[in-house]
Design an enzyme around this catalytic site. Structure first.
Site: not given
Ligand code: ADP
Ligand code: AMP
Length: 213
Positions: A13, A88, A160, A171
């Site tokens: 995302k 969420r 992280r 999660r």
């Molecule tokens: P989210 O915001 O949904 O938690 P991220 O955008 O941070 O996910 O992506 C999660 C991980 O996967 C990151 O390390 C990112 O670089 C990698 N990633 C994102 N999109 C792709 C893709 N289409 N193919 C492979 N790896 C990806």
């Molecule tokens: P993210 O970076 O979106 O993966 O979020 C990391 C963490 O932040 C999540 O696992 C939650 O603990 C918290 N968080 C982020 N956005 C929200 C939300 N909209 N509601 C509740 N917790 C959130």
């Protein structure tokens, strides 16, 4: 244009939201990034949020809704935004809907980035985040030029705390129980679109562009 990114944690995302924000010149609003910034700055809100984040739980709505509404009230959000990680759960979606209704406005698209759970675990365990600017890498798919160092700002990349394997499973469960119902919620409103998040990130973005152009 107002877009919501839906999908499991690690689905991509944030990666897609950044591409949308750059291409369409709208702000990328990530509640997760906002919490991490508060943690880094040692604010009271950050310290409270961290206790939930480290356990893989959602931060309580009361805190989350407050930082979200403050952010979208800012001038740069007037012409739209891409939301990443908010809403969420259903109560958060209702808060967003009420806030938009008051402005006579609505969400244009809720884009679900679909990725099966097996891939999610690999994505999250390989994700590395910059401690300073929040840029995200992946040790296999999006490696930085120099291992452990952010290409953008030169600071250290870390796994992280909430991307550790023991927290990832929690999660995913929280996602299935609390966030997945949003798919039906936005489907009923006629704004849900799905993309195949297992593709290469540029190809995922092409699918998104087809939807929003
Ligand atoms: P989210 O915001 O949904 O938690 P991220 O955008 O941070 O996910 O992506 C999660 C991980 O996967 C990151 O390390 C990112 O670089 C990698 N990633 C994102 N999109 C792709 C893709 N289409 N193919 C492979 N790896 C990806
Ligand atoms: P993210 O970076 O979106 O993966 O979020 C990391 C963490 O932040 C999540 O696992 C939650 O603990 C918290 N968080 C982020 N956005 C929200 C939300 N909209 N509601 C509740 N917790 C959130």
């Amino acid at each position: 244009m107002k877009i919501i990114m839906l999908g499991a944690p690690g689905a991509g995302k944030g990666t897609q939201a950044k591409m949308i924000a750059e291409t369409y010149h709208i702000p990328h609003i990530s509640t997760g990034d906002m919490f991490r910034m508060n943690i880094k700055n040692g604010t009271e809100l950050g310290m409270e949020a961290k206790t939930y984040m480290d356990q893989g739980l959602l931060v309580p709505d009361e805190l989350t809704v407050r930082i979200f509404l403050d952010r979208v009230a800012k001038e740069d959000c007037k012409d739209g935004y891409v939301l990443d990680g908010f809403p969420r759960n259903i109560p958060q979606a209702e808060v967003l809907e009420d806030a938009l209704n008051k402005l006579g406005d609505q969400i244009d698209y809720a884009i679900d980035v679909e990725v099966p759970d097996e891939n999610i675990i690999r994505r999250m365990s390989g994700r590395r985040a910059c401690t300073s600017c929040g840029a995200t890498y992946h040790i296999e798919h999006v490696p930085p030029k120099k291992e452990g160092i952010c290409d953008d700002c030169g600071d250290a990349l870390v796994l992280r705390d909430d991307d550790r394997p023991e927290t990832v499973e929690k999660r995913l469960r929280v996602y299935q129980e609390q966030t997945q119902p949003l798919i039906e919620f936005y489907s009923k409103k006629g704004v849900l679109r799905s993309v195949d998040g297992t593709k290469d990130m540029q190809d995922v973005f092409k699918e998104i562009e087809e939807i929003i152009k």
